[in-house]
Design a protein around this motif. Sequence first.
Motif, mmCIF file in Angstrom:
data_model
loop_
_atom_site.group_PDB
_atom_site.id
_atom_site.type_symbol
_atom_site.label_atom_id
_atom_site.label_comp_id
_atom_site.label_asym_id
_atom_site.label_seq_id
_atom_site.Cartn_x
_atom_site.Cartn_y
_atom_site.Cartn_z
ATOM 1 N N UNK A 158 51.683 41.471 33.256
ATOM 2 C CA UNK A 158 52.777 41.022 34.117
ATOM 3 C C UNK A 158 52.416 39.723 34.837
ATOM 4 N N UNK A 159 51.171 39.634 35.324
ATOM 5 C CA UNK A 159 50.730 38.375 35.939
ATOM 6 C C UNK A 159 50.756 37.244 34.915
ATOM 7 N N UNK A 160 50.239 37.528 33.723
ATOM 8 C CA UNK A 160 50.194 36.509 32.672
ATOM 9 C C UNK A 160 51.598 36.036 32.305
ATOM 10 N N UNK A 161 52.513 36.981 32.173
ATOM 11 C CA UNK A 161 53.888 36.631 31.825
ATOM 12 C C UNK A 161 54.523 35.772 32.912
ATOM 13 N N UNK A 162 54.254 36.111 34.168
ATOM 14 C CA UNK A 162 54.847 35.354 35.267
ATOM 15 C C UNK A 162 54.295 33.930 35.322
ATOM 16 N N UNK A 163 52.988 33.785 35.154
ATOM 17 C CA UNK A 163 52.375 32.458 35.222
ATOM 18 C C UNK A 163 52.860 31.540 34.108
ATOM 19 N N UNK A 164 53.151 32.106 32.945
ATOM 20 C CA UNK A 164 53.471 31.292 31.767
ATOM 21 C C UNK A 164 54.946 31.321 31.399
ATOM 22 N N UNK A 165 55.787 31.819 32.285
ATOM 23 C CA UNK A 165 57.219 31.948 31.991
ATOM 24 C C UNK A 165 57.859 30.556 31.882
ATOM 25 N N UNK A 166 58.316 30.209 30.678
ATOM 26 C CA UNK A 166 58.898 28.891 30.428
ATOM 27 C C UNK A 166 60.413 28.853 30.629
ATOM 28 N N UNK A 167 60.977 29.942 31.161
ATOM 29 C CA UNK A 167 62.411 29.952 31.432
ATOM 30 C C UNK A 167 62.771 28.802 32.374
ATOM 31 N N UNK A 168 63.796 28.054 32.015
ATOM 32 C CA UNK A 168 64.177 26.888 32.803
ATOM 33 C C UNK A 168 64.628 27.291 34.203
ATOM 34 N N UNK A 169 64.163 26.529 35.189
ATOM 35 C CA UNK A 169 64.578 26.711 36.575
ATOM 36 C C UNK A 169 64.848 25.325 37.157
ATOM 37 N N UNK A 170 66.097 24.870 37.120
ATOM 38 C CA UNK A 170 66.407 23.506 37.584
ATOM 39 C C UNK A 170 66.133 23.295 39.062
ATOM 40 N N UNK A 171 65.988 24.385 39.829
ATOM 41 C CA UNK A 171 65.717 24.246 41.253
ATOM 42 C C UNK A 171 64.231 24.071 41.549
ATOM 43 N N UNK A 219 57.822 21.951 38.157
ATOM 44 C CA UNK A 219 57.671 21.962 36.703
ATOM 45 C C UNK A 219 58.949 22.356 35.980
ATOM 46 N N UNK A 220 60.024 22.640 36.725
ATOM 47 C CA UNK A 220 61.297 22.966 36.104
ATOM 48 C C UNK A 220 61.329 24.300 35.402
ATOM 49 N N UNK A 221 60.378 25.192 35.719
ATOM 50 C CA UNK A 221 60.306 26.485 35.043
ATOM 51 C C UNK A 221 60.082 27.595 36.057
ATOM 52 N N UNK A 222 60.367 28.835 35.624
ATOM 53 C CA UNK A 222 60.147 29.993 36.479
ATOM 54 C C UNK A 222 58.657 30.194 36.732
#
Length: 438
Positions: free
Chosen positions: A198-211, A215-218
């Motif tokens: 879960x930590x790994x998934x959160x750190x590397x989540x490439x889902x776009x986050x325009x806010x 880095x523009x990602x989650x």
Amino acid sequence: MAGTRGLHAMALVLIMFMAPLAGCFGENDGNAVVTVDDAMVTPQVMTAGVFQGVTIVAEQDLSAFIPYLIIDEETNYVVNSTVVDLRAGEQVQLSMLAPPRADMGLILLGDYGRENWPIRDANESWATWYSEGGHKSADGGAIVRMGQENITLNASQDTGGPAAAYPLTFVRPVAPAYSSDEGSRHSTGLVAGRSTYNYLHHLTDETLDPLDLADGAVGYLNRWAGQANAAYEDAAVYLINELEAFGLEVITQRYEFTDVFGNQNPESYNICGFRYGSEVPDEWMVFGAHFDVAPPANALLLDPHITGTRTYGTGVGAYDNSAGTSMVLTVAEAMSAFETRRTMVFCFWSGEEGGKRGSDYWTDYYVKEDNPDVTVTNYINLDMAGVNWPGGGGAPHGDPATTVDPDGYPKDEEVWPMRVYLGPSLDHDVINQPEMVG
């Protein structure tokens, strides 16, 4: 006939005379045999992966060897195994950790005050040792108890002979939120692989986050060290907040280095969370991983799986080194609640991709100069752990490739072995995980 009757009468008299004394001699001759029927252990089915109460009740005088992690009720320290002495009718309650990857366990029983005990070899499980009669053998590994109250256990050449083995069943529950393919079998307990994922998934989540202007990602991408990199600073704040949430004191060390272009870079810094020891706080046990990643080093700064050419860095860093960062977070979360004699330090290094700059700075300046009385007694480094990457083949036809592609990335001849063994799967005593490289 009269003589025979006289002998019989004399024998009966001797039997009746000796009966009241039998117990007296039996207590001292050391020949009494303790069996599993002489004790009651509850619960007999334990939840694996967590500390829980275990009660041992003695039906006769005996000693019990518990070969698992125990919380000492007087010091609150976690100790590795213990021996308890019980008189008939006495009982003791212990807080014991049943291993998360074992189906069964043992508590060994022997004569009261017993000092030497047989143990399994390091490369076998208690289940295998028990099934092969290790508890009945005078050969093999052994330990000896030192002291009667503050007991310590040392290696020995003397097993003390056979011991009774009281079997226990360990069951690790599964989290209902996950399927088996999603890691439900490894989702509960003090330390769980699913938590690390879960930590790994959160750190590397490439889902776009325009806010997210960093880095523009989650997730926390592009976190190469220094140069006032906003993504790097954003990731550092996340790690600081996590360590503080675990109740650790967080100390950061900023430092300056000269990069490959000759520029002075004052923006890198290490992050360490401290859980101070109660007896020898100047002896430190350190868990470390670097959290910076390498930027793509081709001309277009593109991921090498897109270009299909050999280069360096991806900007995501799942393997190098979000995996190690996630493991340190998992360990810190689990261990921060425990009292320890020595200080535990959980560190995230910066500037590793440029040559271990962060960890070198920490040891050369923070430890040696700022804390000269400190001794680092243990260090565990978690770098690129637990992922069989790159696995061969690569772009443009996937990892791993079924055929050799001389232009693929990574090169097929550069297949790396798995650095940390993740198995076994269903067989706890056999290293048989599919695709494992020996």
